[in-house]
Scaffold this motif. Structure first.
Motif, PDB file in Angstrom:
ATOM      1  N   ARG A 149      -7.779  20.285  -3.039  1.00  0.00           N
ATOM      2  CA  ARG A 149      -7.253  19.145  -2.284  1.00  0.00           C
ATOM      3  C   ARG A 149      -6.021  18.630  -3.002  1.00  0.00           C
ATOM      4  O   ARG A 149      -6.079  18.292  -4.187  1.00  0.00           O
ATOM      5  CB  ARG A 149      -8.316  18.057  -2.185  1.00  0.00           C
ATOM      6  N   LEU A 150      -4.904  18.576  -2.302  1.00  0.00           N
ATOM      7  CA  LEU A 150      -3.645  18.081  -2.839  1.00  0.00           C
ATOM      8  C   LEU A 150      -3.301  16.773  -2.142  1.00  0.00           C
ATOM      9  O   LEU A 150      -3.403  16.684  -0.915  1.00  0.00           O
ATOM     10  CB  LEU A 150      -2.510  19.078  -2.586  1.00  0.00           C
ATOM     11  N   VAL A 151      -2.900  15.776  -2.919  1.00  0.00           N
ATOM     12  CA  VAL A 151      -2.499  14.483  -2.379  1.00  0.00           C
ATOM     13  C   VAL A 151      -1.141  14.141  -2.988  1.00  0.00           C
ATOM     14  O   VAL A 151      -0.936  14.298  -4.190  1.00  0.00           O
ATOM     15  CB  VAL A 151      -3.520  13.372  -2.722  1.00  0.00           C
ATOM     16  N   ALA A 152      -0.226  13.675  -2.129  1.00  0.00           N
ATOM     17  CA  ALA A 152       1.110  13.313  -2.605  1.00  0.00           C
ATOM     18  C   ALA A 152       1.549  11.996  -2.008  1.00  0.00           C
ATOM     19  O   ALA A 152       1.213  11.658  -0.874  1.00  0.00           O
ATOM     20  CB  ALA A 152       2.114  14.398  -2.231  1.00  0.00           C
ATOM     21  N   SER A 153       2.325  11.268  -2.788  1.00  0.00           N
ATOM     22  CA  SER A 153       3.054  10.099  -2.286  1.00  0.00           C
ATOM     23  C   SER A 153       4.486  10.566  -2.048  1.00  0.00           C
ATOM     24  O   SER A 153       4.802  11.734  -2.256  1.00  0.00           O
ATOM     25  CB  SER A 153       3.028   8.976  -3.334  1.00  0.00           C
ATOM     26  N   GLY A 154       5.345   9.665  -1.690  1.00  0.00           N
ATOM     27  CA  GLY A 154       6.748  10.012  -1.546  1.00  0.00           C
ATOM     28  C   GLY A 154       7.424  10.267  -2.879  1.00  0.00           C
ATOM     29  O   GLY A 154       8.548  10.759  -2.920  1.00  0.00           O
ATOM     30  N   ARG A 155       6.746   9.938  -3.981  1.00  0.00           N
ATOM     31  CA  ARG A 155       7.320  10.122  -5.320  1.00  0.00           C
ATOM     32  C   ARG A 155       6.847  11.398  -6.002  1.00  0.00           C
ATOM     33  O   ARG A 155       7.507  11.891  -6.903  1.00  0.00           O
ATOM     34  CB  ARG A 155       6.977   8.925  -6.200  1.00  0.00           C
ATOM     35  N   GLY A 156       5.660  11.898  -5.635  1.00  0.00           N
ATOM     36  CA  GLY A 156       5.158  13.092  -6.309  1.00  0.00           C
ATOM     37  C   GLY A 156       3.686  13.342  -6.020  1.00  0.00           C
ATOM     38  O   GLY A 156       3.032  12.591  -5.288  1.00  0.00           O
ATOM     39  N   ILE A 157       3.184  14.385  -6.637  1.00  0.00           N
ATOM     40  CA  ILE A 157       1.767  14.749  -6.500  1.00  0.00           C
ATOM     41  C   ILE A 157       0.923  13.730  -7.256  1.00  0.00           C
ATOM     42  O   ILE A 157       1.180  13.427  -8.415  1.00  0.00           O
ATOM     43  CB  ILE A 157       1.521  16.173  -7.052  1.00  0.00           C
ATOM     44  N   CYS A 158      -0.095  13.207  -6.563  1.00  0.00           N
ATOM     45  CA  CYS A 158      -1.002  12.218  -7.148  1.00  0.00           C
ATOM     46  C   CYS A 158      -2.333  12.842  -7.568  1.00  0.00           C
ATOM     47  O   CYS A 158      -2.999  12.342  -8.464  1.00  0.00           O
ATOM     48  CB  CYS A 158      -1.337  11.124  -6.137  1.00  0.00           C
ATOM     49  N   LYS A 159      -2.725  13.895  -6.855  1.00  0.00           N
ATOM     50  CA  LYS A 159      -4.041  14.473  -7.109  1.00  0.00           C
ATOM     51  C   LYS A 159      -4.050  15.943  -6.711  1.00  0.00           C
ATOM     52  O   LYS A 159      -3.513  16.325  -5.678  1.00  0.00           O
ATOM     53  CB  LYS A 159      -5.113  13.727  -6.330  1.00  0.00           C
ATOM     54  N   VAL A 160      -4.681  16.740  -7.564  1.00  0.00           N
ATOM     55  CA  VAL A 160      -5.031  18.129  -7.262  1.00  0.00           C
ATOM     56  C   VAL A 160      -6.443  18.289  -7.797  1.00  0.00           C
ATOM     57  O   VAL A 160      -6.670  18.164  -8.999  1.00  0.00           O
ATOM     58  CB  VAL A 160      -4.083  19.143  -7.937  1.00  0.00           C
ATOM     59  N   MET A 167       0.833  -1.175   0.000  1.00  0.00           N
ATOM     60  CA  MET A 167       0.000   0.000   0.000  1.00  0.00           C
ATOM     61  C   MET A 167       0.887   1.251   0.000  1.00  0.00           C
ATOM     62  O   MET A 167       1.837   1.356   0.750  1.00  0.00           O
ATOM     63  CB  MET A 167      -0.897  -0.008   1.238  1.00  0.00           C
ATOM     64  N   ILE A 168       0.550   2.213  -0.861  1.00  0.00           N
ATOM     65  CA  ILE A 168       1.311   3.447  -0.957  1.00  0.00           C
ATOM     66  C   ILE A 168       0.791   4.435   0.078  1.00  0.00           C
ATOM     67  O   ILE A 168      -0.407   4.681   0.168  1.00  0.00           O
ATOM     68  CB  ILE A 168       1.200   4.047  -2.366  1.00  0.00           C
ATOM     69  N   THR A 169       1.695   4.970   0.857  1.00  0.00           N
ATOM     70  CA  THR A 169       1.341   5.969   1.853  1.00  0.00           C
ATOM     71  C   THR A 169       1.249   7.324   1.165  1.00  0.00           C
ATOM     72  O   THR A 169       2.142   7.697   0.408  1.00  0.00           O
ATOM     73  CB  THR A 169       2.400   6.022   2.962  1.00  0.00           C
ATOM     74  N   ALA A 200       6.253   6.696   8.307  1.00  0.00           N
ATOM     75  CA  ALA A 200       6.747   6.174   7.034  1.00  0.00           C
ATOM     76  C   ALA A 200       7.681   7.184   6.376  1.00  0.00           C
ATOM     77  O   ALA A 200       7.373   8.365   6.314  1.00  0.00           O
ATOM     78  CB  ALA A 200       5.578   5.872   6.101  1.00  0.00           C
ATOM     79  N   PRO A 201       8.844   6.733   5.866  1.00  0.00           N
ATOM     80  CA  PRO A 201       9.747   7.657   5.162  1.00  0.00           C
ATOM     81  C   PRO A 201       9.047   8.351   3.996  1.00  0.00           C
ATOM     82  O   PRO A 201       9.314   9.509   3.725  1.00  0.00           O
ATOM     83  CB  PRO A 201      10.884   6.754   4.668  1.00  0.00           C
ATOM     84  N   ALA A 202       8.157   7.651   3.320  1.00  0.00           N
ATOM     85  CA  ALA A 202       7.442   8.244   2.201  1.00  0.00           C
ATOM     86  C   ALA A 202       6.598   9.423   2.646  1.00  0.00           C
ATOM     87  O   ALA A 202       6.353  10.351   1.883  1.00  0.00           O
ATOM     88  CB  ALA A 202       6.566   7.192   1.516  1.00  0.00           C
ATOM     89  N   THR A 203       6.157   9.422   3.903  1.00  0.00           N
ATOM     90  CA  THR A 203       5.333  10.522   4.403  1.00  0.00           C
ATOM     91  C   THR A 203       6.140  11.812   4.482  1.00  0.00           C
ATOM     92  O   THR A 203       5.643  12.877   4.123  1.00  0.00           O
ATOM     93  CB  THR A 203       4.738  10.163   5.771  1.00  0.00           C
ATOM     94  N   GLU A 204       7.380  11.720   4.930  1.00  0.00           N
ATOM     95  CA  GLU A 204       8.235  12.915   4.967  1.00  0.00           C
ATOM     96  C   GLU A 204       8.423  13.475   3.565  1.00  0.00           C
ATOM     97  O   GLU A 204       8.320  14.683   3.350  1.00  0.00           O
ATOM     98  CB  GLU A 204       9.599  12.580   5.569  1.00  0.00           C
ATOM     99  N   ASP A 205       8.729  12.592   2.611  1.00  0.00           N
ATOM    100  CA  ASP A 205       8.886  13.026   1.225  1.00  0.00           C
ATOM    101  C   ASP A 205       7.571  13.589   0.695  1.00  0.00           C
ATOM    102  O   ASP A 205       7.558  14.604   0.003  1.00  0.00           O
ATOM    103  CB  ASP A 205       9.354  11.865   0.343  1.00  0.00           C
TER     104      ASP A 205
END
Length: 168
Positions: A17-28, A1-3, A47-52
């Protein structure tokens, strides 16, 4: 599961509403009138991905704030988009449409090497998960008429007027 992490930011067009994973923006996406902004929440602070993700959210919010202030014409925040190969190709092509410019669905289909794919391009454009940053608002009908926009046609008009005013 992606955080993922998310936040809601105020804009001249209402909450986004902005949503991001540790890799980038997923939703605006524009927050529907029936949903009250939460001010943001995080899925998992450990989760490390949460900081990113939080860093990416902050970058996106900052760039969007600059865009609405007329200070930014290009977004550089990393993206993490999910979709079919064709959808991602359309979104990539949309990202080449310059600030203050418009393009027709048919032009995008030609640029993608499939002039007959105008309707498929329109469908992929309508599924763009990252409003404004991937500028689906810059797509118009063949005769230059404004066509549908997930955020509503009035927001599309505002965004196009804002870009034109910023250029001059």
């Amino acid at each position: 599961m992606i955080t993922t992490v998310e936040q809601v930011m105020d804009t001249p067009l209402g909450p986004l509403r902005l949503v991001a994973s540790g890799r980038g923006i997923c939703k605006v996406a524009f927050v529907p009138d029936t949903v009250q902004p939460t001010g943001g929440r995080e899925a998992d602070d450990t989760a490390p991905a949460t900081e990113d993700g939080r860093r990416i959210l902050d970058m996106a919010a900052g760039q969007l704030t600059e865009y609405f202030a007329g200070e930014r014409t290009v977004f550089t925040v990393p993206l993490d988009l999910s979709g079919t190969g064709f959808q991602r190709a359309v979104w990539q092509q949309l990202s080449t449409v310059r600030f203050g410019q418009v393009v027709a669905y048919g032009d995008l289909a030609v640029a993608l090497g499939n002039p007959a794919a105008q309707q498929a391009v329109g469908a992929a454009n309508g599924r763009n998960p990252v409003a404004i940053i991937v500028p689906c608002h810059r797509v118009v009908g063949r005769n230059g008429n404004l066509t549908g926009y997930a955020g509503g046609i009035e927001r599309k008009k505002w965004l196009l007027r804002h870009e034109m005013a910023t250029l001059f």
